[in-house]
Design an enzyme around this catalytic site. Structure first.
Site, short mmCIF file in Angstrom:
data_model
loop_
_atom_site.label_atom_id
_atom_site.label_comp_id
_atom_site.label_asym_id
_atom_site.label_seq_id
_atom_site.Cartn_x
_atom_site.Cartn_y
_atom_site.Cartn_z
CB THR A 385 -0.87 -0.11 1.28
OG1 THR A 385 -1.64 -1.28 1.17
CG2 THR A 385 -1.74 1.09 1.52
CB SER A 456 -9.38 -0.78 3.94
OG SER A 456 -8.10 -0.22 3.97
N1 GLY Z 1 -4.99 -3.79 1.42
C1 GLY Z 1 -4.68 -3.39 2.72
C2 GLY Z 1 -5.78 -2.62 3.37
O1 GLY Z 1 -6.57 -2.01 2.67
O2 GLY Z 1 -5.89 -2.63 4.55
#
Ligand code: GLY
Length: 576
Positions: A385, A456
């Site tokens: 991310t 998320s």
């Molecule tokens: N893909 C990691 C999150 O959105 O927490």
């Protein structure tokens, strides 16, 4: 004589301008040597995961753009120069605080395709098929990043010049970005997966290894960026780019359709806000768990004088870990996309609820996760991310975290369009109680449903001081560790009195209820702290890698800003 002096002065001025132009590094020539970690006494600036993306954002700020303009330009640049996580094939969240104190939260999270269903990753015995939600075409949700940037632009852009915000990304894709050592290594390490999961050769594979200093040139991506520049959302969600995505899905057994792409909408949501020791915390609501969990964590420790315990003391770590254990238990049960599941938001944010969760906290002994279940908040009444933090000279602040989930997402590059698709479907709970890539478990709240957005942990956040003035902009990548990394950085500043640089660089630890382990970064905790925590009953486990990559901006008392980029990778801070 006067004429000669004027001529000499004019020639001198011209040569100074020419020299300045020559010495100003072009964005496409930025490389690892331009990585910088700390800027002090600036009036505006940003920190992001890559020096070229930070430089793009800085140029927009200097050109009179506001923090949202800079965020849009930075996001598109990251999609080119930082393919491991920067994206147009993923999604994310933007939290905004305007100079007038108004706030906004933008959700451009990916969405489950219309033909997704809750058991799509299970075999005929009802068991999760390993990695089906992580690698390959079926792992992708409908991307939201382009729609998100366009929504932010329409509502908040000051420059009102979409093309100017995207042109640097086209240049970087067409002329190439110079790879850092880390990027060359990442690409080399992922090469086998690129071969395994792609239906066409990609720009990310080559004969022999990638080397630091080499240029990554992406002409297909330059063409996609040009379509987005010229046609906005339609340039991505319709036309030849959409055709390429759908053709890629057909070739690889994925399920994203033209209708899924065309119907995707970014959503404006009300930010989550809470109080911590007189400061106001503004963060992201569902479908992120980040904002709620962050405020729960801060509420849980608020009654304790943690500042006097000492940073990384066993007492401070014990308190924070016990709060984390309880909050992540709540996350597993209560959090999901609030458009599809009734998340008890006000109950979870209730200060007395969070303090009551800490009633069985024993300052001497660790509890066991098997003894801690989710609480029962009052019902509702009414790891790859990337993050960047920006403050402009007008006093607007933007905190953005975006993702394609794990490194290079699904590893699938859209044939003929040159960008990676996410593997965000793994953030859903494929089966109750079965951990996802990050070891997180979930339940009904986060089950797969057509059109639903997967839960998320992203926690783009902004802190406003008790004087009502902007104090801090913070966020990080890191999957399940995002929430705890933001939590620690805020506590480092508000309780331990650190500046942005120290608060960002100091080492981190993490607990997420299940597994019942306290993870800590290599060389983080001293032998004494480790043995004290073990004696208290904590199971301590050193991580082989680091935790989080935080970008922090702090506003000084004189109104200037301090910008810190995490030293854990190529992250770069710039300001003026
Ligand atoms: N893909 C990691 C999150 O959105 O927490």
């Amino acid at each position: 004589m006067q004429k000669v002096i004027k001529l000499i002065t004019a020639l001198a001025a011209i040569s100074i301008i020419l020299f300045a132009c020559k010495t100003q590094v072009s964005i496409t020539d930025i490389s690892e040597k331009d990585v910088q970690k700390h800027v002090t006494q600036a009036k505006a600036g940003l920190a992001s995961a890559h020096p070229a993306a930070t430089a793009v954002g800085l140029e927009i700020l200097k050109a009179g753009g506001n923090a949202v303009d800079a965020a849009i330009a930075t996001q598109f640049a990251l999609a080119v120069v930082y393919p491991v996580a920067g994206n147009i094939g993923g999604g994310g969240f933007m939290v905004i605080r305007n100079a007038d104190g108004s706030t906004a939260a933008l959700d451009f999270r990916e969405m489950a395709p219309a033909s997704a269903d809750r058991d799509m990753y299970l075999d005929k015995n009802g068991d999760v098929i390993p990695r089906l939600s992580i690698d390959g075409h079926l792992a992708s949700g409908v991307p939201g990043s382009v729609a998100g940037m366009r929504a932010a632009y329409e509502k908040y852009s000051k420059l009102k010049d979409w093309k100017k915000l995207i042109q640097p990304s086209i240049d970087l894709a067409r002329d190439g970005v110079i790879l850092t050592e880390r990027e060359a290594r990442n690409l080399n390490n992922a090469e086998e997966k690129f071969e395994q999961f792609n239906t066409r050769p990609t720009r990310f594979e080559k004969e022999g290894d990638w080397q630091a200093g080499e240029r990554l040139i992406q002409p297909e991506l330059a063409a996609v960026m040009t379509a987005i520049r010229d046609e906005g959302n339609a340039g991505f969600y319709e036309g030849w780019v959409a055709d390429s995505i759908v053709a890629e899905m057909h070739r690889g057994g994925g399920i994203i359709s033209h209708e899924d792409l065309k119907s995707y909408k970014a959503q404006w949501r009300t930010p989550i806000s809470g109080e911590y020791k007189g400061n106001k915390i503004i963060s992201m609501p569902p479908p992120s768990s980040g904002g709620i969990a962050l405020i729960q964590l801060l509420n849980s420790i608020e009654d304790y004088d943690i500042g006097s315990y000492g940073v990384h003391s066993p007492e401070a770590i014990h308190l924070m870990v016990e709060a984390e254990r309880r909050v992540y238990a709540d996350r597993a049960t209560h959090l999901g996309d609030s458009d599809y599941y009734e998340v008890p938001i006000s109950g979870l944010l209730d200060e007395s609820y969070n303090l009551s969760r800490m009633q069985n906290f024993d300052p001497e002994m660790a509890s066991k996760s098997s003894d801690i279940a989710a609480g029962t908040p009052m019902p509702k009444e009414s790891e790859q991310t990337t993050h960047f933090s920006i403050v402009d000279e007008y006093g607007n602040a933007v905190s953005v975290t975006t993702t394609i989930n794990t490194g290079y997402g699904s590893k699938v590059v859209v044939g003929g369009a040159g960008f990676f698709l996410n593997n965000e479907m793994d953030d859903f709970s494929a089966k109750p109680g079965v951990p996802n890539f990050f070891g997180l478990v979930g339940n009904e709240a986060n089950s797969i449903q057509a059109g639903k957005r997967m839960l998320s942990s992203m926690t783009p956040s902004i802190v406003v001081g008790s004087d009502g003035q902007l104090k801090m902009v913070v966020g990080t990548p890191g999957g399940s560790t995002i929430i705890t990394s933001v939590f620690q950085t805020i506590v480092n500043v508000l309780d331990f009195g650190m500046n942005a640089y120290d608060a960002t660089q100091t080492c981190r630890f993490h607990h997420q209820w299940l597994p019942d382990l306290v993870f800590y970064e290599p060389d983080c905790l001293g032998a004494e702290a480790l043995s004290t925590l073990s004696a208290m009953g904590h199971k301590m486990e050193q991580r082989s890698g680091t935790i989080g990559k935080v970008e922090t901006i702090l506003v000084n008392k004189d109104g200037s800003i301090e910008i810190a980029a995490d030293h854990r990778a190529d992250d770069t801070a710039m300001g003026y």
